[in-house]
Design a protein around this motif. Structure first.
Motif, PDB file in Angstrom:
ATOM      1  N   ALA A   1       0.802  -1.227   0.000  1.00 56.16           N
ATOM      2  CA  ALA A   1       0.000   0.000   0.000  1.00 56.16           C
ATOM      3  C   ALA A   1       0.834   1.275   0.000  1.00 56.16           C
ATOM      4  O   ALA A   1       0.415   2.291  -0.549  1.00 56.16           O
ATOM      5  N   TYR A   2       2.013   1.238   0.626  1.00 52.86           N
ATOM      6  CA  TYR A   2       2.831   2.455   0.701  1.00 52.86           C
ATOM      7  C   TYR A   2       4.262   2.072   1.063  1.00 52.86           C
ATOM      8  O   TYR A   2       4.484   1.142   1.838  1.00 52.86           O
ATOM      9  N   THR A   3       5.221   2.805   0.492  1.00 52.45           N
ATOM     10  CA  THR A   3       6.640   2.603   0.796  1.00 52.45           C
ATOM     11  C   THR A   3       7.263   3.926   1.198  1.00 52.45           C
ATOM     12  O   THR A   3       7.097   4.934   0.507  1.00 52.45           O
ATOM     13  N   ALA A   4       7.957   3.941   2.328  1.00 59.00           N
ATOM     14  CA  ALA A   4       8.680   5.131   2.795  1.00 59.00           C
ATOM     15  C   ALA A   4      10.171   4.856   2.714  1.00 59.00           C
ATOM     16  O   ALA A   4      10.638   3.751   3.016  1.00 59.00           O
ATOM     17  N   THR A   5      10.942   5.864   2.311  1.00 61.22           N
ATOM     18  CA  THR A   5      12.394   5.759   2.186  1.00 61.22           C
ATOM     19  C   THR A   5      13.035   6.962   2.875  1.00 61.22           C
ATOM     20  O   THR A   5      12.337   7.913   3.260  1.00 61.22           O
ATOM     21  N   PRO A   6      14.355   6.975   3.023  1.00 62.67           N
ATOM     22  CA  PRO A   6      15.020   8.136   3.624  1.00 62.67           C
ATOM     23  C   PRO A   6      14.773   9.438   2.871  1.00 62.67           C
ATOM     24  O   PRO A   6      14.978  10.516   3.443  1.00 62.67           O
ATOM     25  N   ALA A   7      14.335   9.349   1.618  1.00 64.34           N
ATOM     26  CA  ALA A   7      14.003  10.572   0.878  1.00 64.34           C
ATOM     27  C   ALA A   7      12.794  11.264   1.513  1.00 64.34           C
ATOM     28  O   ALA A   7      12.661  12.495   1.413  1.00 64.34           O
ATOM     29  N   ASP A   8      11.921  10.507   2.145  1.00 60.13           N
ATOM     30  CA  ASP A   8      10.784  11.095   2.855  1.00 60.13           C
ATOM     31  C   ASP A   8      11.240  11.671   4.195  1.00 60.13           C
ATOM     32  O   ASP A   8      10.948  12.816   4.536  1.00 60.13           O
ATOM     33  N   MET A   9      11.952  10.858   4.964  1.00 63.24           N
ATOM     34  CA  MET A   9      12.490  11.216   6.268  1.00 63.24           C
ATOM     35  C   MET A   9      13.367  10.046   6.693  1.00 63.24           C
ATOM     36  O   MET A   9      13.095   8.908   6.311  1.00 63.24           O
ATOM     37  N   PRO A  10      14.447  10.282   7.457  1.00 60.44           N
ATOM     38  CA  PRO A  10      15.283   9.161   7.882  1.00 60.44           C
ATOM     39  C   PRO A  10      14.461   8.043   8.524  1.00 60.44           C
ATOM     40  O   PRO A  10      13.523   8.299   9.269  1.00 60.44           O
ATOM     41  N   ILE A  11      14.814   6.819   8.215  1.00 58.27           N
ATOM     42  CA  ILE A  11      14.105   5.652   8.741  1.00 58.27           C
ATOM     43  C   ILE A  11      14.544   5.400  10.189  1.00 58.27           C
ATOM     44  O   ILE A  11      15.727   5.488  10.508  1.00 58.27           O
ATOM     45  N   PRO A  12      13.596   5.098  11.104  1.00 61.08           N
ATOM     46  CA  PRO A  12      13.985   4.816  12.493  1.00 61.08           C
ATOM     47  C   PRO A  12      14.907   3.608  12.574  1.00 61.08           C
ATOM     48  O   PRO A  12      14.782   2.655  11.801  1.00 61.08           O
ATOM     49  N   GLN A  13      15.826   3.644  13.534  1.00 57.02           N
ATOM     50  CA  GLN A  13      16.816   2.581  13.677  1.00 57.02           C
ATOM     51  C   GLN A  13      16.775   1.891  15.040  1.00 57.02           C
ATOM     52  O   GLN A  13      17.307   0.801  15.195  1.00 57.02           O
ATOM     53  N   ALA A  14      16.158   2.520  16.045  1.00 59.31           N
ATOM     54  CA  ALA A  14      16.183   1.976  17.402  1.00 59.31           C
ATOM     55  C   ALA A  14      15.145   0.871  17.580  1.00 59.31           C
ATOM     56  O   ALA A  14      13.992   1.039  17.182  1.00 59.31           O
ATOM     57  N   PRO A  15      15.503  -0.262  18.176  1.00 64.68           N
ATOM     58  CA  PRO A  15      14.505  -1.279  18.514  1.00 64.68           C
ATOM     59  C   PRO A  15      13.444  -0.693  19.440  1.00 64.68           C
ATOM     60  O   PRO A  15      13.724   0.213  20.228  1.00 64.68           O
ATOM     61  N   GLY A  16      12.223  -1.201  19.342  1.00 59.71           N
ATOM     62  CA  GLY A  16      11.139  -0.633  20.149  1.00 59.71           C
ATOM     63  C   GLY A  16      10.210  -1.692  20.710  1.00 59.71           C
ATOM     64  O   GLY A  16      10.269  -2.871  20.356  1.00 59.71           O
ATOM     65  N   ARG A  17       9.332  -1.243  21.601  1.00 57.30           N
ATOM     66  CA  ARG A  17       8.294  -2.107  22.137  1.00 57.30           C
ATOM     67  C   ARG A  17       7.214  -2.318  21.077  1.00 57.30           C
ATOM     68  O   ARG A  17       6.953  -1.427  20.275  1.00 57.30           O
ATOM     69  N   LEU A  18       6.585  -3.469  21.089  1.00 54.58           N
ATOM     70  CA  LEU A  18       5.511  -3.792  20.149  1.00 54.58           C
ATOM     71  C   LEU A  18       4.197  -3.741  20.906  1.00 54.58           C
ATOM     72  O   LEU A  18       3.999  -4.489  21.863  1.00 54.58           O
ATOM     73  N   MET A  19       3.287  -2.858  20.475  1.00 52.48           N
ATOM     74  CA  MET A  19       2.134  -2.502  21.284  1.00 52.48           C
ATOM     75  C   MET A  19       0.840  -2.516  20.483  1.00 52.48           C
ATOM     76  O   MET A  19       0.822  -2.200  19.291  1.00 52.48           O
ATOM     77  N   LEU A  20      -0.243  -2.843  21.178  1.00 58.17           N
ATOM     78  CA  LEU A  20      -1.606  -2.675  20.676  1.00 58.17           C
ATOM     79  C   LEU A  20      -2.299  -1.716  21.629  1.00 58.17           C
ATOM     80  O   LEU A  20      -2.158  -1.850  22.844  1.00 58.17           O
ATOM     81  N   HIS A  21      -3.048  -0.762  21.089  1.00 56.84           N
ATOM     82  CA  HIS A  21      -3.857   0.033  22.011  1.00 56.84           C
ATOM     83  C   HIS A  21      -5.034   0.706  21.328  1.00 56.84           C
ATOM     84  O   HIS A  21      -5.091   0.842  20.103  1.00 56.84           O
ATOM     85  N   LEU A  22      -5.991   1.080  22.192  1.00 60.91           N
ATOM     86  CA  LEU A  22      -7.186   1.819  21.781  1.00 60.91           C
ATOM     87  C   LEU A  22      -7.318   2.996  22.732  1.00 60.91           C
ATOM     88  O   LEU A  22      -7.298   2.821  23.950  1.00 60.91           O
ATOM     89  N   TRP A  23      -7.448   4.192  22.170  1.00 63.71           N
ATOM     90  CA  TRP A  23      -7.457   5.372  23.015  1.00 63.71           C
ATOM     91  C   TRP A  23      -8.181   6.521  22.340  1.00 63.71           C
ATOM     92  O   TRP A  23      -8.564   6.458  21.173  1.00 63.71           O
ATOM     93  N   SER A  24      -8.347   7.589  23.105  1.00 57.54           N
ATOM     94  CA  SER A  24      -8.823   8.872  22.596  1.00 57.54           C
ATOM     95  C   SER A  24      -8.079   9.943  23.374  1.00 57.54           C
ATOM     96  O   SER A  24      -7.915   9.824  24.595  1.00 57.54           O
TER      97      SER A  24
END
Length: 290
Positions: A219-242
């Motif tokens: 559906a969509y591809t982002a590259t460093p031409a759009d903005m630098p790609i994140p490099q740091a490992p992160g938490r994997l989360m699900l959430h519902l909020w307002s």
């Protein structure tokens, strides 16, 4: 003499009133000057149990099966000075074939909204992330799956998002943050209402590219031409909020029906270079062709 007594009584009364006003004003100033993290009512109840920083491996988890508390974490706190709601563990509901995350108008201290957040323990890095889900209906809701880390944990704010805004559930909102800067504004037409059908959504995260998928469609591809790609490992989360008033322009006025729920059926992570099973191996794409 009587008049003098009345004058002294009035003076004592006036001094008492002034003293009371001074006490109230000073107490108010003290409350304003107290940092929010020193207010015990606002502190995370179980902050010592936040997911560890261990780099996690591949997995596939079909919700509704056995739950391993060593692998999953239910948020039950709120962060001061945040536009997010209070996270409530009792708004995570375990069903036979899924989990449901709920959002309610429920006051907690100064927070007016309560939402649900469920996350996989450990940190995840490059690879493919998949979720089978059905978003919550109603303007003001945000149903999400994402990777995340932040300055509050001593890391850069890096994040990759799959989000659904209840004000328009015919689009997926894809986004990413790199060191606190966000690309924003990626809205992917779906051709269906994400709150009325179950679909598979995914992103593939590589050092120099992020690719988002809807079912088996790129559906969509982002590259460093759009903005630098994140490099740091992160938490994997699900959430519902307002969120609060600062978020209304983005996610819409919070007119959602109280108790709205997002449904999650499967979550998987396939580390880069790995070939383990994932949600899509058991997902019938033909049922969801549009």
């Amino acid at each position: 003499m009587a008049r003098s007594g009345k004058v002294r009584t009035f003076e004592v009364w006036r001094i008492s009133v002034f003293a009371l006003i001074a006490v109230v004003v000073l107490a108010g100033l003290a409350a304003l000057m107290t940092p929010p993290w020193e207010d015990a009512a606002r502190l995370p109840k179980n902050v010592s149990n936040l997911p560890d920083r261990k780099l996690a491996g591949s997995f596939v988890h079909h919700f509704g099966g056995p739950r391993d508390e060593a692998e999953w974490y239910k948020s039950d706190f709120y962060y001061p000075n945040s536009d997010h709601p209070a996270w409530k563990a009792d708004l995570i509901h375990f069903k036979q074939d899924r989990i449901e995350l709920e959002v309610r108008r429920q006051r907690t201290a100064y927070k007016k909204i309560a939402g649900a957040e469920y996350q996989r323990r450990g940190f995840h890095h490059f690879g493919r992330y998949e979720v089978v889900m059905q978003a919550a209906p109603g303007s003001g809701t945000v149903s999400a799956m994402f990777t995340h880390t932040h300055q509050q944990f001593g890391d850069p704010h890096d994040e990759i998002d799959i989000e659904f805004l209840g004000k328009d559930l015919t689009r997926l909102h894809a986004n990413y943050f790199t060191n606190g800067q966000q690309l924003g504004g990626i809205y992917i037409p779906l051709g269906f209402d994400a709150s009325k059908e179950v679909h598979l959504y995914a992103f593939e995260w590589e050092p120099d590219e992020i690719r988002w998928y809807v079912d088996d469609r790129l559906a969509y591809t982002a590259t460093p031409a759009d903005m630098p790609i994140p490099q740091a490992p992160g938490r994997l989360m699900l959430h519902l909020w307002s969120g609060g008033r600062d978020q209304v322009g983005w996610h819409g006025k919070p007119t959602f029906k109280d108790g709205a729920r997002a449904k999650y059926y499967c979550l998987s992570y396939q580390a880069a270079g790995d070939e383990t099973r994932q949600c899509s191996d058991a997902f019938n794409f033909s049922r969801h062709d549009n």
